[in-house]
Design an enzyme around this catalytic site. Structure first.
Site, PDB file in Angstrom:
ATOM      1  N   ARG A   1     -16.912 -10.138 119.817  1.00 24.67           N
ATOM      2  CA  ARG A   1     -16.328  -9.040 119.041  1.00 24.67           C
ATOM      3  C   ARG A   1     -17.320  -7.890 118.892  1.00 24.67           C
ATOM      4  NH1 ARG A   1     -16.645  -8.070 113.415  1.00 24.67           N
ATOM      5  NH2 ARG A   1     -14.978  -6.715 112.653  1.00 24.67           N
TER       6      ARG A   1
ATOM      7  N   SER B   1     -10.617  -6.784 114.952  1.00 27.07           N
ATOM      8  CA  SER B   1     -10.938  -7.710 113.857  1.00 27.07           C
ATOM      9  C   SER B   1     -10.833  -9.143 114.341  1.00 27.07           C
ATOM     10  CB  SER B   1      -9.991  -7.494 112.679  1.00 27.07           C
ATOM     11  OG  SER B   1      -8.679  -7.912 113.023  1.00 27.07           O
TER      12      SER B   1
ATOM     13  N   SER C   1      -0.724 -16.386 108.811  1.00 24.15           N
ATOM     14  CA  SER C   1      -1.092 -15.963 107.458  1.00 24.15           C
ATOM     15  C   SER C   1      -2.603 -16.100 107.331  1.00 24.15           C
ATOM     16  CB  SER C   1      -0.379 -16.817 106.407  1.00 24.15           C
ATOM     17  OG  SER C   1      -0.748 -16.413 105.105  1.00 24.15           O
ATOM     18  N   ASN C   2      -3.291 -14.985 107.154  1.00 18.52           N
ATOM     19  CA  ASN C   2      -4.753 -14.976 107.156  1.00 18.52           C
ATOM     20  C   ASN C   2      -5.277 -14.565 105.777  1.00 18.52           C
ATOM     21  OD1 ASN C   2      -7.484 -14.691 107.647  1.00 18.52           O
ATOM     22  ND2 ASN C   2      -7.229 -13.578 109.566  1.00 18.52           N
TER      23      ASN C   2
ATOM     24  N   HIS D   1       8.780 -30.809 111.176  1.00 18.92           N
ATOM     25  CA  HIS D   1       8.816 -32.094 111.893  1.00 18.92           C
ATOM     26  C   HIS D   1      10.145 -32.329 112.609  1.00 18.92           C
ATOM     27  CE1 HIS D   1       6.752 -35.616 113.029  1.00 18.92           C
ATOM     28  NE2 HIS D   1       6.092 -35.831 111.901  1.00 18.92           N
TER      29      HIS D   1
ATOM     30  N   ASP E   1       6.155 -32.553 116.797  1.00 15.58           N
ATOM     31  CA  ASP E   1       5.508 -33.801 116.426  1.00 15.58           C
ATOM     32  C   ASP E   1       4.009 -33.582 116.251  1.00 15.58           C
ATOM     33  OD1 ASP E   1       7.890 -35.275 116.517  1.00 15.58           O
ATOM     34  OD2 ASP E   1       7.726 -35.497 118.692  1.00 15.58           O
TER      35      ASP E   1
END
Length: 566
Positions: free
Chosen positions: A384, A396, A487-488, A539, A543
């Site tokens: 980076r 980023s 989702s960070n 699920h 799996d």
């Protein structure tokens, strides 16, 4: 001709909208394309444009109010035009005309054709609706004596029907799910009715007794038991206020004892009075009871002033002046601290309603399971830094994760799937949703065809979407069609977390921060940069082995970023 303006459906999940602001008022001229209002949906606040010319004849929704889709919010037409028929919906006017004669003729038919025998039937049906406020009696209901109580069992009645009771008398001992406590009637009079026998249980708010003037007809109160009476409700609320503080202690035994200044456990007092005294640091031996037999009640504690206390505390000193005797230790009395309970409330926004509805459906419908993996980010940090020396936009770590996920999804199509009830859809395209936090909640703009875009392209697009999200300018089309979500929370220093799947996606990746920790490399412990990621998977579609294989690919791509470029 006047036309109705209805609440539009401005997103695929919208069920209602809030009129955030009107840009026009009644009497204003409007052209096609003019912004009529700003409407808050479950995803953003958007401008609502008019599709016709005319004058605003009617506005049906005030600013800040929510209405469902297709509800009438305004009417446009020619100035002075009669629009009331549109509000009536066409059929409303005849219906009103029909209502009037029906209202006039119905009583006439009842009087002319009904025999006199019908009158007693009416009065009989009206009997339960008698004004019970004038009855000199009060209903005593089963109080809510603990936060989890649903019913209480009458262990013992301390009075029987016909006995005179005072406002501070304990009518009965009630066993709840936590303790045995006293029920105080808070009414003076004669016990006219007992509705629950000893050993039987009653639901919270059920009638257990009636206290009032001797000889009072209490049948109307019992007939109206389901509806409840104003006086009964007030009495019940008093029960809750007065007896709830005693929820953690059993009823004190009604044994008379003089007690001592050191131990007041056997002083005759109500549980509520005992608790208040304990909170205030008051010894019950110092208080004079005003109830029957010198029993101490709440008002005795509240009116107690410790003026005589110094004289009493001097007694042990007078009694033990002998030489060589140890000094008596004064009891430790903690200062009383009284706090004030405060809270604020705000209405639930459309966005928060949508988040609540969709995430609840996801969590309680899709069987989630979670797989976590640690990733060595040393090479990603170095790559980076080199890329940002030449890249047109700053890249980023989130861009790295997004690109790596896009590449990994092409290799593991089962993760890029959706459960659709009677079939499972495996998406060949990769549209990645990126969760963006805003003041009201969470928005998820979508980077479409992410697998074919460069890191610079992804970085620029994510920045643009984030700016639009914070300014509430995202369009519905920019938030639809995701096949996978990220989702960070790494920028907040989060070590590890799990996320709820953004249906109909089968998976969502929770990304934590990069932490400097000791790691083992080539048999030696050295400092390393580790990032944990957790995949939440449905699920029904994915799996455990499939989820683990996807994370292995993601790990290899981030640990050797050059592989993303191939």
């Amino acid at each position: 001709m006047a036309e109705v303006v209805k609440m539009p459906k401005m997103s695929d999940t919208m069920t209602e909208g809030v009129l955030a602001k009107w840009h026009k008022k009644v009497g204003d001229k409007v052209k096609s394309g003019d912004v009529l209002a700003e409407i808050e949906t479950d995803k953003a606040t958007m401008d609502f444009e008019s599709y016709q010319d005319g004058t605003v004849l009617y506005i049906g929704v005030e600013e800040g109010n929510a209405v469902p889709i297709d509800a009438v919010i305004a009417i446009l037409g020619k100035e002075g035009e009669d629009y009331k028929a549109l509000l009536d919906g066409g059929d409303a006017a005849p219906a009103k005309a029909d209502e009037k004669p029906a209202a006039e003729t119905k009583p006439a038919v009842a009087e002319d054709k009904k025999p006199a025998a019908a009158v007693p039937e009416k009065s009989a049906s009206a009997k339960p609706k008698v004004d019970t406020a004038s009855i000199p009696a009060t209903v005593i209901r089963m109080p809510l004596l603990s936060d989890t109580m649903t019913e209480g069992t009458i262990e013992k009645w301390n009075f029987k029907v016909g006995d005179k009771v005072k406002a501070d008398d304990s009518l009965a001992d009630v066993a709840t799910d936590k303790a045995t406590m006293e029920v105080v009637g808070y009414e003076a009079g004669t016990l006219l009715y007992i509705g629950v026998k000893e050993g039987e249980a009653a639901q919270v708010n059920d009638i257990i007794a009636i206290v009032g003037k001797e000889g009072t007809d209490i049948q109307p109160l019992l007939d109206n038991a389901d509806g409840g009476e104003e006086g009964a409700i007030e009495a019940d609320s008093e029960h809750i206020k007065e007896t709830a503080p005693a929820a953690q202690s059993d009823a004190a035994p009604a044994a008379t004892s003089t007690g001592s200044t050191e131990d007041d456990s056997r002083v005759k007092a109500s549980p509520l009075a005992r608790k208040i005294a304990k909170d205030k640091g008051i010894n019950l031996n110092d208080v004079k009871g005003s109830a029957d037999g010198g029993r101490i009640i709440k008002k005795d504690i509240e009116s107690y002033t410790p003026s005589a206390k110094p004289a009493e505390t001097a007694k042990p000193q007078e009694a033990a002046p002998a030489a060589g005797a140890p000094d008596a230790k004064a009891p430790v009395v903690l200062p009383t601290y009284t706090g004030e309970e405060k809270f604020s409330e705000r209405p639930v926004t459309q966005m928060r309603k949508a988040i609540s509805r969709r995430l609840s459906e996801s969590l309680f419908t899709a069987p989630h399971f979670y797989v976590t993996m640690s990733i060595d980010m040393d090479q990603a940090i170095a790559a980076r830094a080199k890329m940002n020396d030449v890249a047109p936009v700053k890249i980023s770590f989130n861009d790295f994760v997004l690109k790596a996920c896009a590449v990994a999804l092409k290799q593991h199509p089962a993760i890029n799937s959706s459960y659709l009830g009677d079939k499972i859809r495996t998406n060949e395209h990769v549209h990645i949703g990126v969760a963006v936090a805003v003041d009201e909640g969470l928005l998820v703009p979508v980077i479409k065809f992410a697998d074919g875009k460069s890191l610079s392209h992804i970085s620029q697009e994510v920045k643009e979407f984030a700016g639009k999200a914070k300014g509430k300018k995202l369009q519905p089309a920019e938030m639809e069609g995701s096949t996978f979500t990220i989702s960070n929370l790494g920028m907040f220093g989060v070590d590890e977390f799990t996320a709820i799947i953004n249906t109909p996606n089968a998976c969502i990746l929770a990304v934590s921060g990069i932490a400097q920790v000791p790691v083992v490399k080539n048999g030696a412990v050295v400092p390393g940069n580790v990032m944990k990621v957790t995949l939440s998977a449905d699920h029904r579609v994915v799996d455990g082995a499939t989820a683990a294989a996807f994370l292995q690919t993601l790990k290899s791509l981030l640990e050797e970023p050059v592989r993303m470029m191939i």
